[in-house]
Design an enzyme around this catalytic site. Structure first.
Site, PDB file in Angstrom:
ATOM      1  N   CYS A  78      -4.668   2.492  -3.773  1.00  0.00           N
ATOM      2  CA  CYS A  78      -3.416   2.946  -3.134  1.00  0.00           C
ATOM      3  C   CYS A  78      -2.278   1.957  -3.350  1.00  0.00           C
ATOM      4  O   CYS A  78      -1.414   1.785  -2.490  1.00  0.00           O
ATOM      5  CB  CYS A  78      -3.596   3.212  -1.645  1.00  0.00           C
ATOM      6  N   ASP A  90       2.766  -4.834   8.127  1.00  0.00           N
ATOM      7  CA  ASP A  90       1.565  -4.020   7.949  1.00  0.00           C
ATOM      8  C   ASP A  90       0.374  -4.971   8.023  1.00  0.00           C
ATOM      9  O   ASP A  90       0.087  -5.693   7.073  1.00  0.00           O
ATOM     10  CB  ASP A  90       1.635  -3.298   6.595  1.00  0.00           C
ATOM     11  N   LYS A 141     -10.741  -0.650  10.403  1.00  0.00           N
ATOM     12  CA  LYS A 141     -10.918  -1.816   9.529  1.00  0.00           C
ATOM     13  C   LYS A 141     -11.262  -3.073  10.325  1.00  0.00           C
ATOM     14  O   LYS A 141     -11.457  -4.137   9.746  1.00  0.00           O
ATOM     15  CB  LYS A 141      -9.640  -2.061   8.714  1.00  0.00           C
ATOM     16  N   HIS A 193       0.868  -1.188   0.000  1.00  0.00           N
ATOM     17  CA  HIS A 193       0.000   0.000   0.000  1.00  0.00           C
ATOM     18  C   HIS A 193       0.905   1.239   0.000  1.00  0.00           C
ATOM     19  O   HIS A 193       2.013   1.201   0.538  1.00  0.00           O
ATOM     20  CB  HIS A 193      -0.832  -0.056   1.282  1.00  0.00           C
ATOM     21  N   GLN A 199      -4.788  -5.303   6.854  1.00  0.00           N
ATOM     22  CA  GLN A 199      -5.797  -6.188   6.244  1.00  0.00           C
ATOM     23  C   GLN A 199      -5.739  -7.599   6.820  1.00  0.00           C
ATOM     24  O   GLN A 199      -6.359  -8.521   6.268  1.00  0.00           O
ATOM     25  CB  GLN A 199      -5.596  -6.256   4.716  1.00  0.00           C
TER      26      GLN A 199
HETATM   27  N1  PMP Z   1      -1.873  -0.790   4.550  1.00  0.00           N
HETATM   28  C1  PMP Z   1      -2.837  -1.532   4.005  1.00  0.00           C
HETATM   29  C2  PMP Z   1      -2.512  -2.910   3.503  1.00  0.00           C
HETATM   30  C3  PMP Z   1      -4.129  -1.007   3.900  1.00  0.00           C
HETATM   31  O1  PMP Z   1      -5.095  -1.739   3.336  1.00  0.00           O
HETATM   32  C4  PMP Z   1      -4.409   0.278   4.400  1.00  0.00           C
HETATM   33  C5  PMP Z   1      -5.796   0.873   4.284  1.00  0.00           C
HETATM   34  N2  PMP Z   1      -6.346   0.842   2.993  1.00  0.00           N
HETATM   35  C6  PMP Z   1      -3.377   1.006   4.959  1.00  0.00           C
HETATM   36  C7  PMP Z   1      -2.130   0.436   5.032  1.00  0.00           C
HETATM   37  C8  PMP Z   1      -3.580   2.370   5.511  1.00  0.00           C
HETATM   38  O2  PMP Z   1      -4.449   2.342   6.597  1.00  0.00           O
HETATM   39  P1  PMP Z   1      -5.023   3.697   7.204  1.00  0.00           P
HETATM   40  O3  PMP Z   1      -5.571   4.476   6.048  1.00  0.00           O
HETATM   41  O4  PMP Z   1      -6.085   3.252   8.156  1.00  0.00           O
HETATM   42  O5  PMP Z   1      -3.898   4.408   7.879  1.00  0.00           O
END
Ligand code: PMP
Length: 407
Positions: A365, A201, A227, A124, A204
């Site tokens: 993203c 990270d 999430k 991401h 997910q």
């Molecule tokens: N890493 C991953 C794999 C994600 O899916 C996300 C959220 N889409 C993020 C980081 C970022 O999370 P946040 O926007 O809650 O900071």
């Protein structure tokens, strides 16, 4: 935990009964954010109605009440991911905030010119850009673990890329775009053979599978409350005590200090050293309600139901002519990205929305990952334990309708 009855569970989530454009909502954008159960919603109301006060400073009753609830929630998080110490749980704003904390603080102390930070093709943006910023300041560089067409990391290549210059490996546990569940335990084991720390990270992963940070032996792990059926604006950075003790503060301000004078300031102990300023108190407290909710259902049942949905949706979607699933790893969480012929994902998403079906479209993203596949974006349906097979059917018939209209 009690027997899994999806219709009963859905009653716990008020937003699932709403209508969109006159149609019952079919919410399949859980990887972006999850809906919240009444337990969490009511806890937020309860906080503002009965507990609201600033924490860690007041001598008065309410401040102590709020502080206790906040610190109790930290313990619940620590138990949930099985940390060795409660003070290894740092509250942040979310995954992005946690990664930036490590990039700034660990980066300042341990990353120097010529060093390498290793990430993967499927990260991401929030696990790419902080490392690029750090590289710009420090003179370090990024190296990227490649993947195959299915969206699986190439472990042999990874091994061959490791050397003494690599100072940190940063990997998503589960890809938000592909659904791939990466073999993070193996990656951590291999990295540790070279004494390289690993950041996971888990944005997910935390809502789909049980995580034990001591069993994984990861050095850092980050995730977001929103999430995992909890509030927005709260997240967690887990760090091994030895790293957190060694790392300089991230932000300066109230709460993170022991003493301040104009000549010299000394810092507070963990976890407060990394928690400058008034935090999102209500979200921190109510994260514990989300954890309790998940624990009550249990990951066995969550996994079983979500996997049924994943397999059913995969089979049914693949019956649509011209549809291609992006991300076909052997080990997947309940996330499906797809494209259909030359139809723009956004157009499919718009038609699905008119039918009350919420999906996400675009690059999610993960632009470098889209570049790898040579596409601009996908349609992504991501399932939670409260989704049903009937909703999968609605998705499939919605996509069929969209394809008819757009071909
Ligand atoms: N890493 C991953 C794999 C994600 O899916 C996300 C959220 N889409 C993020 C980081 C970022 O999370 P946040 O926007 O809650 O900071």
């Amino acid at each position: 935990s009690t027997e899994f009855k999806v219709e009963m569970i859905r009653k716990d989530f008020p937003l699932l009964t709403t209508t969109v454009h006159g149609k019952p909502l079919v919410y399949l954008d859980n990887a972006a954010t999850s809906q919240k159960p009444w337990d969490v919603i009511k806890a937020i109301e309860n906080y503002y109605a009965h507990q609201n006060s600033n924490i860690h400073r007041g001598v008065h009753y309410l401040s102590q009440l709020a502080t206790e609830a906040y610190e109790e929630s930290r313990k619940k998080v620590a138990q949930f991911i099985n940390t060795a110490h409660n003070h290894e749980v740092i509250f942040t704003k979310g995954t992005t905030d946690g990664i930036n904390l490590v990039a700034s603080s660990f980066g300042r102390k341990f990353i120097h010119s010529g060093d390498i930070i290793m990430i993967s093709t499927m990260e991401h943006h929030s696990n790419i850009v902080p490392w690029q910023l750090l590289s710009e300041y420090s003179g370090a560089s990024l190296s990227v673990i490649p993947i195959n067409e299915k969206g699986e990391l190439l472990l042999d290549q990874f091994k061959s890329m490791l050397n003494k210059k690599v100072k940190l490996v940063c990997i998503a546990y589960v890809s938000n775009t592909l659904g791939t569940v990466n073999p993070v335990k193996k990656i951590i084991e291999i990295s540790h053979q070279y004494n390289i720390p690993v950041l996971i990270d888990a944005a997910q992963a935390i809502q789909h599978l049980p995580i034990d940070v001591q069993e994984l032996d990861c050095d850092f792990l980050v995730f977001s409350g929103h999430k995992m059926y909890g509030p927005t604006g709260i997240g967690v950075l887990y760090g091994k005590e030895k790293w957190l003790e060694d790392m300089p503060p991230y932000q300066g301000g109230g709460d993170m200090i022991k003493t301040v004078s104009f000549d010299k300031t000394t810092y507070n102990e963990l976890p407060f050293k990394f928690e400058a300023g008034t935090p999102n108190i209500e979200a921190g407290i109510c994260l514990a309600n989300a954890i309790a909710y998940i624990k009550n259902i249990g990951f066995d049942q969550i996994h079983r139901h979500e996997h049924e949905l994943l397999e059913y949706a995969t089979d049914e979607l693949l019956k649509i002519a011209g549809l291609k699933i992006i991300g076909t790893a052997a080990h997947k969480a309940s996330v499906i990205s797809f494209i259909v012929d030359n139809i723009h994902p956004y157009d499919i998403g718009l038609i699905l929305d008119k039918l009350g079906i919420a999906v996400r479209t675009g690059h999610h993203c993960t632009q470098p990952l889209m570049d790898f596949y040579g596409i601009a974006g996908t349609v992504r349906a991501s399932f939670a334990f409260y989704n049903t097979k009937e909703e999968v059917d609605q998705l499939v018939s919605g996509v069929k309708k969209a394809v008819r209209m757009l071909s």
